[in-house]
Design a protein around this motif. Structure first.
Motif, PDB file in Angstrom:
ATOM      1  N   SER A 138     -33.980  -5.057  16.652  1.00 28.95           N
ATOM      2  CA  SER A 138     -33.967  -4.456  15.317  1.00 28.95           C
ATOM      3  C   SER A 138     -33.893  -2.937  15.390  1.00 28.95           C
ATOM      4  N   ASP A 139     -33.675  -2.419  16.590  1.00 28.41           N
ATOM      5  CA  ASP A 139     -33.498  -0.982  16.793  1.00 28.41           C
ATOM      6  C   ASP A 139     -32.010  -0.665  16.605  1.00 28.41           C
ATOM      7  N   GLN A 140     -31.676  -0.001  15.514  1.00 26.20           N
ATOM      8  CA  GLN A 140     -30.270   0.210  15.163  1.00 26.20           C
ATOM      9  C   GLN A 140     -29.509   1.033  16.199  1.00 26.20           C
ATOM     10  N   ASP A 141     -30.193   1.932  16.883  1.00 26.11           N
ATOM     11  CA  ASP A 141     -29.527   2.705  17.939  1.00 26.11           C
ATOM     12  C   ASP A 141     -29.088   1.791  19.083  1.00 26.11           C
ATOM     13  N   LEU A 142     -29.965   0.844  19.457  1.00 30.69           N
ATOM     14  CA  LEU A 142     -29.622  -0.086  20.528  1.00 30.69           C
ATOM     15  C   LEU A 142     -28.556  -1.077  20.068  1.00 30.69           C
ATOM     16  N   VAL A 143     -28.655  -1.516  18.824  1.00 31.90           N
ATOM     17  CA  VAL A 143     -27.665  -2.448  18.274  1.00 31.90           C
ATOM     18  C   VAL A 143     -26.272  -1.845  18.352  1.00 31.90           C
ATOM     19  N   GLU A 144     -26.162  -0.568  17.989  1.00 30.83           N
ATOM     20  CA  GLU A 144     -24.858   0.095  18.013  1.00 30.83           C
ATOM     21  C   GLU A 144     -24.401   0.379  19.442  1.00 30.83           C
ATOM     22  N   LYS A 145     -25.322   0.815  20.295  1.00 27.95           N
ATOM     23  CA  LYS A 145     -24.950   1.167  21.664  1.00 27.95           C
ATOM     24  C   LYS A 145     -24.420  -0.030  22.437  1.00 27.95           C
ATOM     25  N   PHE A 146     -25.052  -1.191  22.239  1.00 29.92           N
ATOM     26  CA  PHE A 146     -24.676  -2.369  23.024  1.00 29.92           C
ATOM     27  C   PHE A 146     -23.862  -3.390  22.225  1.00 29.92           C
ATOM     28  N   ASN A 147     -23.393  -2.978  21.048  1.00 34.46           N
ATOM     29  CA  ASN A 147     -22.527  -3.833  20.228  1.00 34.46           C
ATOM     30  C   ASN A 147     -23.145  -5.207  19.977  1.00 34.46           C
ATOM     31  N   ILE A 148     -24.431  -5.217  19.649  1.00 32.39           N
ATOM     32  CA  ILE A 148     -25.111  -6.476  19.333  1.00 32.39           C
ATOM     33  C   ILE A 148     -24.635  -6.936  17.964  1.00 32.39           C
ATOM     34  N   PRO A 149     -24.103  -8.156  17.856  1.00 31.89           N
ATOM     35  CA  PRO A 149     -23.433  -8.576  16.620  1.00 31.89           C
ATOM     36  C   PRO A 149     -24.344  -8.715  15.407  1.00 31.89           C
ATOM     37  N   ILE A 150     -25.621  -9.029  15.596  1.00 28.93           N
ATOM     38  CA  ILE A 150     -26.552  -9.183  14.471  1.00 28.93           C
ATOM     39  C   ILE A 150     -27.557  -8.041  14.526  1.00 28.93           C
ATOM     40  N   SER A 151     -27.667  -7.297  13.440  1.00 25.84           N
ATOM     41  CA  SER A 151     -28.465  -6.070  13.469  1.00 25.84           C
ATOM     42  C   SER A 151     -29.941  -6.264  13.118  1.00 25.84           C
ATOM     43  N   HIS A 152     -30.264  -7.297  12.372  1.00 26.52           N
ATOM     44  CA  HIS A 152     -31.662  -7.513  11.980  1.00 26.52           C
ATOM     45  C   HIS A 152     -32.056  -8.978  12.190  1.00 26.52           C
ATOM     46  N   PRO A 153     -31.959  -9.473  13.407  1.00 25.35           N
ATOM     47  CA  PRO A 153     -32.220 -10.897  13.634  1.00 25.35           C
ATOM     48  C   PRO A 153     -33.674 -11.298  13.374  1.00 25.35           C
ATOM     49  N   SER A 154     -34.621 -10.427  13.705  1.00 27.67           N
ATOM     50  CA  SER A 154     -36.029 -10.766  13.513  1.00 27.67           C
ATOM     51  C   SER A 154     -36.354 -10.924  12.037  1.00 27.67           C
ATOM     52  N   GLU A 155     -35.838  -9.992  11.240  1.00 27.02           N
ATOM     53  CA  GLU A 155     -36.082 -10.046   9.799  1.00 27.02           C
ATOM     54  C   GLU A 155     -35.427 -11.295   9.197  1.00 27.02           C
ATOM     55  N   ALA A 156     -34.229 -11.628   9.682  1.00 28.66           N
ATOM     56  CA  ALA A 156     -33.534 -12.819   9.181  1.00 28.66           C
ATOM     57  C   ALA A 156     -34.305 -14.086   9.563  1.00 28.66           C
ATOM     58  N   TYR A 157     -34.778 -14.133  10.812  1.00 26.08           N
ATOM     59  CA  TYR A 157     -35.526 -15.302  11.268  1.00 26.08           C
ATOM     60  C   TYR A 157     -36.809 -15.497  10.456  1.00 26.08           C
ATOM     61  N   GLU A 158     -37.463 -14.393  10.093  1.00 28.00           N
ATOM     62  CA  GLU A 158     -38.717 -14.496   9.346  1.00 28.00           C
ATOM     63  C   GLU A 158     -38.522 -15.048   7.940  1.00 28.00           C
ATOM     64  N   THR A 159     -37.285 -15.066   7.443  1.00 24.57           N
ATOM     65  CA  THR A 159     -37.014 -15.658   6.125  1.00 24.57           C
ATOM     66  C   THR A 159     -36.560 -17.112   6.253  1.00 24.57           C
ATOM     67  N   SER A 160     -36.413 -17.596   7.478  1.00 22.60           N
ATOM     68  CA  SER A 160     -35.849 -18.930   7.693  1.00 22.60           C
ATOM     69  C   SER A 160     -36.894 -20.024   7.542  1.00 22.60           C
ATOM     70  N   VAL A 161     -36.412 -21.240   7.400  1.00 23.50           N
ATOM     71  CA  VAL A 161     -37.298 -22.401   7.300  1.00 23.50           C
ATOM     72  C   VAL A 161     -38.041 -22.623   8.608  1.00 23.50           C
ATOM     73  N   HIS A 162     -37.429 -22.245   9.730  1.00 28.32           N
ATOM     74  CA  HIS A 162     -38.091 -22.407  11.027  1.00 28.32           C
ATOM     75  C   HIS A 162     -39.370 -21.566  11.100  1.00 28.32           C
ATOM     76  N   TYR A 163     -39.253 -20.300  10.741  1.00 33.40           N
ATOM     77  CA  TYR A 163     -40.427 -19.422  10.826  1.00 33.40           C
ATOM     78  C   TYR A 163     -41.467 -19.800   9.778  1.00 33.40           C
ATOM     79  N   GLN A 164     -41.016 -20.133   8.588  1.00 29.99           N
ATOM     80  CA  GLN A 164     -41.952 -20.508   7.531  1.00 29.99           C
ATOM     81  C   GLN A 164     -42.731 -21.772   7.912  1.00 29.99           C
TER      82      GLN A 164
END
Length: 217
Positions: free
Chosen positions: A152-178
């Protein structure tokens, strides 16, 4: 007189042998400094990090039966040098270390990218608990924060071309995490889908989230 010379010679040999083999310091010796909650050090001459150790928390961890020098074996004097070599987790965890070395994280670190996570970035330095313990940094409810330190560190996401920028936040809204929050600890965690030490990007045929492997995952 000859006997005295022999005794003196043996004492000199013993002293030299003791000096050559190095000293061993107890946890109590180390805690004379590391019990200070304000104790810090600079990393890369810029980032100040705490090097305080909560000895009670450490004692209750999986490594609590070890001495500090079991991992920090290169310490020869106290106070020790500031630029100590990192502990080598491979000494005990050979299987995990071999798998990690072949992963995207391990290869990136080998290429000199200091941002790549190593053992303690995920498992912490001193407070390693079983993954099913709520105190563990890799416990299912703690994984979003642990993984998010990098993903979720935007500098690292951009530097390493990580395709999903906020995976932790997205996962926390999912049925799996809930489900996990409600007590179902068998729900899917980050590592269940992406792997533990063998993480690979989605385009890698060996990745657990490669399009051809998703059904099995």
């Amino acid at each position: 007189m000859k006997l005295q010379l022999i005794v003196i010679g043996l004492l000199i040999i013993l002293l030299l042998s003791t000096s050559a083999s190095g000293q061993s310091f107890s946890n109590e010796d180390c805690m004379m400094c590391h019990e200070d909650e304000e104790l810090t050090m600079l990393v890369d001459d810029s980032v100040e990090v705490s090097i305080y150790v909560d000895i009670e928390k450490f004692s209750n961890s999986l490594h609590g039966g070890f001495e500090c020098m079991d991992c920090h074996s290169n310490i020869e004097d106290l106070p020790h040098a500031e630029d100590l070599e990192h502990p080598d987790c491979n000494m005990c965890h050979e299987d995990a270390a071999e798998i990690y070395a072949g992963s995207i994280h391990g290869r990136t670190l080998e290429q000199g990218m200091k941002e790549a996570p190593y053992c303690w970035d995920c498992h912490t330095s001193h407070y390693v608990y079983p993954s099913d313990d709520s105190l563990s940094s890799v416990f299912i409810l703690n994984q979003p924060q642990t993984c998010g330190e990098c993903h979720s560190d935007q500098d690292l996401v951009e530097k390493f071309n990580i395709p999903i920028s906020h995976p932790s936040e997205a996962y926390e809204t999912s049925v799996h995490y809930q489900e996990a929050v409600q007590g179902n600890l068998n729900s899917a965690s980050c590592s269940d889908c992406h792997g533990v030490h063998d993480l690979e990007p989605q385009i890698n045929p060996d990745s657990k989230i490669n399009i051809f492997n998703i059904p099995q995952t």
